[in-house]
Motif scaffolding. Structure first.
Motif, PDB file in Angstrom:
ATOM      1  N   UNK B  99       0.838  -1.196   0.000  1.00  0.00           N
ATOM      2  CA  UNK B  99       0.000   0.000   0.000  1.00  0.00           C
ATOM      3  C   UNK B  99       0.873   1.246   0.000  1.00  0.00           C
ATOM      4  N   UNK B 101       0.396   5.423   0.422  1.00  0.00           N
ATOM      5  CA  UNK B 101      -0.628   6.387   0.829  1.00  0.00           C
ATOM      6  C   UNK B 101      -0.503   7.699   0.070  1.00  0.00           C
ATOM      7  N   UNK B 103      -0.190  10.763   1.313  1.00  0.00           N
ATOM      8  CA  UNK B 103       0.948  11.552   1.790  1.00  0.00           C
ATOM      9  C   UNK B 103       2.101  10.586   2.015  1.00  0.00           C
ATOM     10  N   UNK B 105       4.794   8.576   3.659  1.00  0.00           N
ATOM     11  CA  UNK B 105       4.929   8.373   5.105  1.00  0.00           C
ATOM     12  C   UNK B 105       6.186   7.608   5.482  1.00  0.00           C
ATOM     13  N   UNK B 106       7.363   8.135   5.084  1.00  0.00           N
ATOM     14  CA  UNK B 106       8.575   7.453   5.542  1.00  0.00           C
ATOM     15  C   UNK B 106       8.671   7.525   7.060  1.00  0.00           C
ATOM     16  N   UNK B 107       9.261   6.508   7.675  1.00  0.00           N
ATOM     17  CA  UNK B 107       9.465   6.544   9.118  1.00  0.00           C
ATOM     18  C   UNK B 107      10.678   7.414   9.409  1.00  0.00           C
ATOM     19  N   UNK B 108      10.740   8.001  10.595  1.00  0.00           N
ATOM     20  CA  UNK B 108      11.863   8.882  10.894  1.00  0.00           C
ATOM     21  C   UNK B 108      13.143   8.095  11.128  1.00  0.00           C
ATOM     22  N   UNK B 109      13.655   7.485  10.083  1.00  0.00           N
ATOM     23  CA  UNK B 109      14.922   6.757  10.189  1.00  0.00           C
ATOM     24  C   UNK B 109      15.627   6.885   8.851  1.00  0.00           C
ATOM     25  N   UNK B 113      17.170   2.011   6.230  1.00  0.00           N
ATOM     26  CA  UNK B 113      16.354   1.323   7.241  1.00  0.00           C
ATOM     27  C   UNK B 113      14.876   1.386   6.906  1.00  0.00           C
ATOM     28  N   UNK B 117      12.813  -2.007   6.453  1.00  0.00           N
ATOM     29  CA  UNK B 117      11.889  -2.189   7.573  1.00  0.00           C
ATOM     30  C   UNK B 117      10.918  -3.381   7.404  1.00  0.00           C
ATOM     31  N   UNK B 118      10.260  -3.509   6.233  1.00  0.00           N
ATOM     32  CA  UNK B 118       9.348  -4.657   6.085  1.00  0.00           C
ATOM     33  C   UNK B 118      10.075  -5.994   6.206  1.00  0.00           C
ATOM     34  N   UNK B 154      18.875  10.651   6.758  1.00  0.00           N
ATOM     35  CA  UNK B 154      17.489  10.648   7.203  1.00  0.00           C
ATOM     36  C   UNK B 154      16.533  10.721   6.014  1.00  0.00           C
ATOM     37  N   UNK B 156      13.591  11.647   5.953  1.00  0.00           N
ATOM     38  CA  UNK B 156      12.701  12.813   5.968  1.00  0.00           C
ATOM     39  C   UNK B 156      13.332  14.007   5.250  1.00  0.00           C
ATOM     40  N   UNK B 170       9.649   0.751  -0.583  1.00  0.00           N
ATOM     41  CA  UNK B 170       9.448   0.036   0.667  1.00  0.00           C
ATOM     42  C   UNK B 170       8.337  -1.005   0.514  1.00  0.00           C
ATOM     43  N   UNK B 171       7.324  -0.670  -0.313  1.00  0.00           N
ATOM     44  CA  UNK B 171       6.291  -1.671  -0.570  1.00  0.00           C
ATOM     45  C   UNK B 171       6.800  -2.774  -1.482  1.00  0.00           C
TER      46      UNK B 171
END
Lengths: 293, 229, 286
Positions: B99, B101, B103, B105-109, B113, B117-118, B154, B156, B170-171
């Protein structure tokens, strides 16, 4: 509204603010004015050499060292009991509990948060008496009992801040990792908790502050006027807030009273630093938590 | 012809009802989506387009007060599976159905990473394999060249378009068979959107894509089929 | 394997919730158990309504209930107008540059230990009150109430400000559009809309005053008579517990302090229920 009425309201607001500031600064100012001559290493270590005292080679008789050490040990122990239970309960409330269960538990924790600390202290004392009579003669009000009672006192703070920090997370944060195949538990530990760390941390700091300043709980559960540094979980101990209370009524000389002022300044400083930190730490903490390479 | 169509069906939705807080949003929906196609889902806002995507990855289960009935089946390994079957864990499903989205939505890392992550969630420990897969996913998402020298930075700090491609990477890292895109370009400028559109067309060779979109010209450019809500 | 981990984790969280919520009940149960011999029959009414005179075998806590209520009400009465003024100042009337700092000061004030207020009270406030009253030791209802009002006002101010901020922006903008000045906005828009929040803050602050031990213990004088004026010495329930605790475990004297504990517990529970009732009403309104 008539102009004079408006001016009167504005004037009243200024006056109120001035009164409040006057009250606070006279409390703090008075303490510093009276207590500042006492502020040196002798206040804490008395006639003992600093290093000897810190390494516990020599006992400190006429300084605050035993009381400060007692408060430190007490705070650490209470928080160690309260943190895991408090945070786990907060997680349960925010992430697992059904609306109905949550309603009931919230009521319980609101009541717990409202119970006066002296009543919690009384409970701790009764618990000690109960254990003394029914289990072991060795149990009496002591460091262990105090730390458990204090843990009860601060538990609602930890539960609340954890719960609120988790519930306050926006929905897209909540769904992001789930969409990547995270299980509920993975989502909690990898995303939700790290994201709420600043909120949780401010709760922990408030809890520490509350443990450090509380007098009512400990005066019923084991604190004593003279005990030296804490030696065992099952014995009495000294603590800064109780020392202040004790000195205020039992001082025998101006010098002794002066250490009371000194102790007050130290306790006040600790609490103000902790409370300011709880408000300041928020942003910095998330930063530190996420950038371990 | 008809047989061929069934053979190519990837997702089958039958009798789908969805309500939120007692308000019925989707009523008796029947729809199917073919393998290796891009289906654009269009319609005015508030008619349940994003909600519909959430029934395909079961994310709706995490929305309080949401209720669903009906059947959603996806063909995995040549067999249709009811995705709401108890034996089918939502986390396994979401690895097969990616999925992205509206907006980013990367994680703050770090960038690395984020993409790894998945894999971490799936319990992958082999560092070399992780590195390889991250690189592959970033390449597929047209991002590798831009970030290969700053994987530890980062995420972000990336631009909006780069962040969105990072989220696509990432997906992709779990090698999904279905990709759900919820207005993936609506928060991006025109140039960044073009890159993503190009990427979508490229990805559909292997992946069944459902994309919610507001832009009609975009829909014309990328969609094989249009479903109006 | 993984779902096992999930289950164990959920059970652990649930167990923590059960343990911590049961503390609320256990505390009450323990109080009840300890005070039981005193509560049977009609004795409970006697305890609640008679005087404290252990020499005559009378262990009533009536004077302490009166003392507690007198000191708490008085402290709220003193700090309420000041707190409303302060939150009006911080919320809208004062210079914005200054207000950021003032709010921080008020926040930090919530962290000042109650024993410090008691300590400063003894040496600063008590002599002043002694002069003003022209009699007694200076340890009295008003002394404790004054110090407590400083202790509870930050709670009130922060709570009031919070409810001020929750007044919808559109209301304020509407008032702006009609040419209202700051005072008018405060009086006609903010205060009426924050009424419930103000009442809740008031009740919470009352609870804070009610539950405090050290201030009253140190500067209210601890006399066991019903105070006749604000310059009379009085003893609160909390201070009473702290003072009687040293009695022999088996004595009635000792058991009677658990009656104090129960009264305090019920008072504060009533406060919590009241605040929750108001809060739920507010939610329904929206």
């Amino acid at each position: 509204m008539k102009r004079p009425v408006e001016q009167a309201i504005t004037g009243f607001a200024w006056l109120s603010m001035a009164m409040l500031l006057f009250a606070v600064f006279s409390v703090i100012g008075y303490l510093f004015l009276k207590g500042y001559p006492s502020l040196d290493t002798r206040l804490i270590f008395g006639d003992t050499a600093v290093l000897d005292a810190l390494l516990l080679r020599k006992q400190v008789f006429n300084g605050l060292f035993p009381a400060a050490a007692g408060t430190l040990v007490l705070v650490v122990m209470s928080v160690v009991w309260a943190i895991p239970v408090g945070i786990a309960t907060g997680i349960y409330l925010a992430e697992y509990a059904s609306a109905r269960v949550k309603g009931v538990l919230n009521l319980f924790f609101d009541i717990l948060a409202g119970i006066p600390s002296i009543v919690i202290g009384l409970f701790g004392f009764a618990l000690a008496v109960f254990l003394h009579k029914n289990f072991s003669r060795a149990i009496q009000p002591c460091l262990l009992i105090s730390s458990i009672a204090l843990a009860f006192l601060v538990l609602p703070y930890l539960i609340r801040t954890t719960q609120m920090a988790l519930e306050g997370l926006p929905e897209d944060t909540r769904l992001g990792a789930l969409a990547l195949g995270a299980t509920k538990l993975q989502n909690i530990f990898y995303v939700l908790l790290p994201r709420s760390l600043s909120g949780i941390m401010s709760g922990v700091i408030l809890a520490i502050g509350r443990c450090a300043e509380d007098t009512a709980v400990i005066m019923l559960t084991g604190v004593v006027a003279t005990a030296g540094i804490p030696k065992s979980l099952f014995s009495g101990y000294e603590a800064l807030p109780f020392y202040i209370y004790y000195i205020s009524s039992q001082y025998t000389s101006p010098e002794e009273l002066l250490t009371g002022y000194g102790a007050s300044i130290i306790l006040l400083a600790i609490c103000i630093v902790l409370f300011s930190a709880a408000f300041l730490i928020k942003k910095r903490l998330t930063y530190i938590a996420f950038y371990r390479s | 012809m008809n047989d061929n169509r069934i053979e190519k069906t990837k997702i089958r939705v039958t009798g789908l009802n969805f309500s939120y807080g007692g308000r019925l949003i989707l009523k008796d929906m029947n729809e199917s989506f073919e393998e290796s196609t891009v289906t654009a889902i269009v319609g005015p806002s508030g008619v349940g387009k994003s909600t519909f995507l959430m029934t395909i990855n079961r994310l709706w289960e995490n929305i309080p007060q949401a209720e669903m009935s009906g059947k959603v089946e996806i063909k995995f390994d040549g067999q249709f599976r009811d995705i709401h079957d108890r034996s089918f864990s939502p986390s396994r499903l979401r690895r097969l159905v990616g999925t992205v989205f509206q907006k980013p939505n990367p994680l703050p890392m770090s960038i690395f990473r984020n993409v790894a992550f998945p894999l971490k969630l799936a319990g992958e420990k082999d560092r070399e394999l992780i590195s390889y897969k991250v690189r592959e996913a970033l390449t597929k998402a047209y991002l590798w060249e831009e970030v290969k020298d700053r994987l530890t930075h980062n995420a972000l700090a990336l631009s909006g378009g780069q962040q969105q491609r990072l989220c696509i990477a990432r997906s992709l890292v779990m090698e999904p068979e279905v990709l759900l895109l919820d207005e993936p370009t609506s928060s991006l400028d025109e140039k960044a959107a073009e890159v993503i559109e190009d990427l979508i067309l490229h990805l559909k060779e292997r992946i069944t894509i459902l994309a919610v979109s507001h832009y009609l010209d975009q829909v014309k450019r990328i969609a094989d089929r249009i479903v109006k809500f | 394997m993984r779902s096992m981990k999930e289950t164990i984790a959920e059970r652990t969280f649930l167990l923590s919730a059960i343990v911590s919520s049961s503390i609320t009940l256990i505390i009450f149960g323990f109080m009840l158990f300890m005070a039981l011999p005193l509560l049977s029959g009609g004795k409970i009414l006697r305890i609640l309504s008679s005087a404290w005179s252990p020499g005559n075998g009378s262990y009533g806590i009536f004077p302490m209930i009166v003392g507690t209520l007198a000191i708490s009400f008085l402290s709220v009465a003193i700090s309420f107008p000041v707190s409303i003024g302060c939150s009006g100042f911080i919320g809208i009337l004062g210079p914005r540059q200054l207000n950021r700092y003032l709010k921080k000061i008020v926040q930090v004030m919530t962290g000042i230990p109650t024993v410090i207020y008691g300590f400063v009270g003894i040496f600063l406030l008590v002599p002043i009150v002694r002069e003003l009253a022209g009699r007694g030791s200076g340890m009295s209802v008003i002394t404790a109430a004054l110090m407590l009002s400083v202790l509870i006002s930050p709670t009130m101010i922060l709570f009031f400000n919070d409810s001020f901020e929750r007044v919808p922006r559109s209301y304020l903008e509407a008032a702006d559009g009609l040419g209202a000045n700051k005072v008018q906005k405060l009086v006609y828009v903010i205060l009426p809309n924050a009424k419930k929040g103000i009442i809740m803050g008031l009740i919470l602050a009352f609870g804070r005053a009610l539950g405090d031990t050290l201030v009253a213990l140190m500067i209210a004088g601890n006399a066991t008579q019903v105070p006749g004026s604000i310059f009379d010495s009085a003893r609160t329930l909390t201070a009473h517990i702290a003072l009687v605790i040293a009695a022999d475990y088996e004595s009635i004297e000792f058991k009677s302090i658990f009656a104090c504990g129960i009264v305090l517990y019920l008072f504060t529970t009533a406060i919590v229920l009241g605040v929750r009732y108001l809060a739920s009403g507010r939610r329904k309104m929206r």
